[in-house]
Design a protein around this motif. Structure first.
Motif, mmCIF file in Angstrom:
data_model
loop_
_atom_site.group_PDB
_atom_site.id
_atom_site.type_symbol
_atom_site.label_atom_id
_atom_site.label_comp_id
_atom_site.label_asym_id
_atom_site.label_seq_id
_atom_site.Cartn_x
_atom_site.Cartn_y
_atom_site.Cartn_z
ATOM 1 N N UNK A 142 0.903 -1.266 -0.011
ATOM 2 C CA UNK A 142 -0.011 -0.036 -0.127
ATOM 3 C C UNK A 142 0.869 1.306 0.138
ATOM 4 N N UNK A 143 0.728 2.050 0.974
ATOM 5 C CA UNK A 143 1.525 3.283 1.050
ATOM 6 C C UNK A 143 3.071 2.950 0.968
ATOM 7 N N UNK A 144 3.394 1.835 1.945
ATOM 8 C CA UNK A 144 4.863 1.349 1.961
ATOM 9 C C UNK A 144 5.214 0.769 0.580
ATOM 10 N N UNK A 145 4.283 0.411 -0.501
ATOM 11 C CA UNK A 145 4.829 0.043 -1.846
ATOM 12 C C UNK A 145 5.193 1.396 -2.465
ATOM 13 N N UNK A 146 4.406 2.524 -2.396
ATOM 14 C CA UNK A 146 4.775 3.584 -2.814
ATOM 15 C C UNK A 146 6.005 4.215 -2.467
ATOM 16 N N UNK A 147 6.153 4.092 -1.204
ATOM 17 C CA UNK A 147 7.403 4.672 -0.312
ATOM 18 C C UNK A 147 8.514 3.991 -0.795
ATOM 19 N N UNK A 148 8.642 2.733 -1.317
ATOM 20 C CA UNK A 148 9.693 1.607 -1.516
ATOM 21 C C UNK A 148 9.901 2.318 -3.114
ATOM 22 N N UNK A 149 9.204 2.478 -3.927
ATOM 23 C CA UNK A 149 9.532 3.129 -5.067
ATOM 24 C C UNK A 149 10.198 4.276 -5.205
ATOM 25 N N UNK A 150 9.511 5.367 -4.477
ATOM 26 C CA UNK A 150 10.183 6.651 -4.241
ATOM 27 C C UNK A 150 11.424 6.520 -3.820
ATOM 28 N N UNK A 151 11.623 5.745 -2.505
ATOM 29 C CA UNK A 151 12.968 5.705 -1.973
ATOM 30 C C UNK A 151 13.966 5.195 -2.853
ATOM 31 N N UNK A 152 13.576 4.098 -3.572
ATOM 32 C CA UNK A 152 14.562 3.346 -4.523
ATOM 33 C C UNK A 152 14.891 4.477 -5.648
ATOM 34 N N UNK A 153 13.981 5.321 -6.204
ATOM 35 C CA UNK A 153 14.232 6.175 -7.136
ATOM 36 C C UNK A 153 15.543 7.350 -6.553
ATOM 37 N N UNK A 154 15.117 7.539 -5.271
ATOM 38 C CA UNK A 154 16.101 8.749 -4.752
ATOM 39 C C UNK A 154 17.489 7.961 -4.317
ATOM 40 N N UNK A 155 17.516 6.901 -4.138
ATOM 41 C CA UNK A 155 18.854 6.075 -3.948
ATOM 42 C C UNK A 155 19.633 6.049 -5.220
ATOM 43 N N UNK A 156 18.748 5.907 -6.337
ATOM 44 C CA UNK A 156 19.458 5.847 -7.725
ATOM 45 C C UNK A 156 19.879 7.245 -8.168
ATOM 46 N N UNK A 157 19.043 8.059 -7.822
ATOM 47 C CA UNK A 157 19.324 9.564 -8.418
ATOM 48 C C UNK A 157 20.610 10.127 -7.465
#
Length: 289
Positions: A142-157
């Motif tokens: 749920x929200x944790x899934x969205x947070x995972x994707x947003x956080x992974x994008x941040x780690x990549x960037x």
């Protein structure tokens, strides 16, 4: 859909689960102490604090451990973890030869996404430093899934040294604006989620930032170079249209995708004691194996 699942859905209608869910995220309760189920105490655990918040890692057998799953729970960014989240952690700890870390991240309305992401980065950094040889994966519902994707994008960037190699998103909340026009037609079928309520929670979490910023709504972010993503979503939940948009974006990127829709499933069915939960758990274990 078997009889047990039909009966569960009947009960959700009978008790007006959507109204109960609205109340739980709009007026969230806060625990005075961090407590996890006693049955998890039979596993090895290591715990530390980041900004007075708990990070705890479970493992069944330390020998041969090389995989490390970091779990971020759902709850509209306002509610604390539920018993079903601990059940999922227990099952993964029991059935996978890996470490499972739970992060007690800051929640709205007391906190916004900036504080949440800051704490996550500190916690993830600490975990990777404590286990430098581990391969890291991210899991969220749920929200944790969205947070995972947003956080992974941040780690990549940020070109973080230890990038997660796999992301698993269970019924992910991908767009905090809740403005996808297809949501309206699905909302009568969704027995748990209210678009209006979620939009309110999203604004709390966003603070003064546009809710469509990728750091909040990762659907609008870049999907390249995220290595591997799996997405599970039910056809009777209002997050389905955005998950289908995400599917298209990942397919147009260089990131590997495994995408699965479960027919007639309600939001976050991994938290309910039904046959489809067990099927999803098997697929999740296969993905992380």
């Amino acid at each position: 859909m078997d009889l047990q699942t039909k009966f569960t859905h009947f009960l959700l209608k009978l008790v007006n689960a959507k109204k109960l869910a609205d109340r739980s995220v709009l007026k969230p309760k806060r625990s005075k102490r961090f407590i996890y189920p006693h049955r998890l105490k039979k596993y090895r655990s290591e715990q530390f604090l980041i900004q007075n918040r708990h990070v705890i890692t479970f493992t069944k057998n330390i020998k041969g451990v090389g995989k490390h799953i970091v779990f971020l729970h759902g709850g509209a960014y306002t509610a604390e973890e539920k018993p079903g989240h601990w059940w999922l952690i227990e099952q993964l700890t029991k059935k996978l030869s890996c470490k499972i870390s739970f992060i007690q991240y800051p929640l709205a309305p007391e906190h916004n996404y900036r504080q949440t992401h800051e704490m996550l980065l500190l916690a993830y950094t600490e975990l990777t430093q404590k286990s430098p040889k581990d391969t890291f994966y991210l899991l969220g519902d749920s929200a944790g899934g969205g947070l995972v994707l947003a956080f992974a994008q941040t780690l990549r960037d940020q070109k973080f040294t230890k990038q997660p190699q796999k992301l698993a998103l269970l019924s992910p909340w991908l767009d905090l604006s809740m403005r996808n026009p297809e949501i309206e037609t699905l909302e009568p079928k969704d027995l748990l989620l209210s678009a209006k309520t979620l939009a309110t929670c999203g604004k709390w979490f966003a603070g003064e930032t546009d809710v469509k910023s990728p750091v909040l709504s990762p659907l609008y972010g870049n999907m390249n170079d995220l290595i591997s993503i799996t997405v599970f979503v039910g056809t009777h939940e209002i997050f389905l249209p955005d998950c289908r948009l995400l599917k298209q974006k990942i397919e147009d990127s260089n990131t590997e995708l495994y995408y699965r829709e479960y027919e007639e499933m309600q939001h976050d069915w991994i938290l309910f004691p039904i046959k489809e939960r067990d099927k999803l758990l098997k697929e999740l274990i296969s993905y992380f194996s």
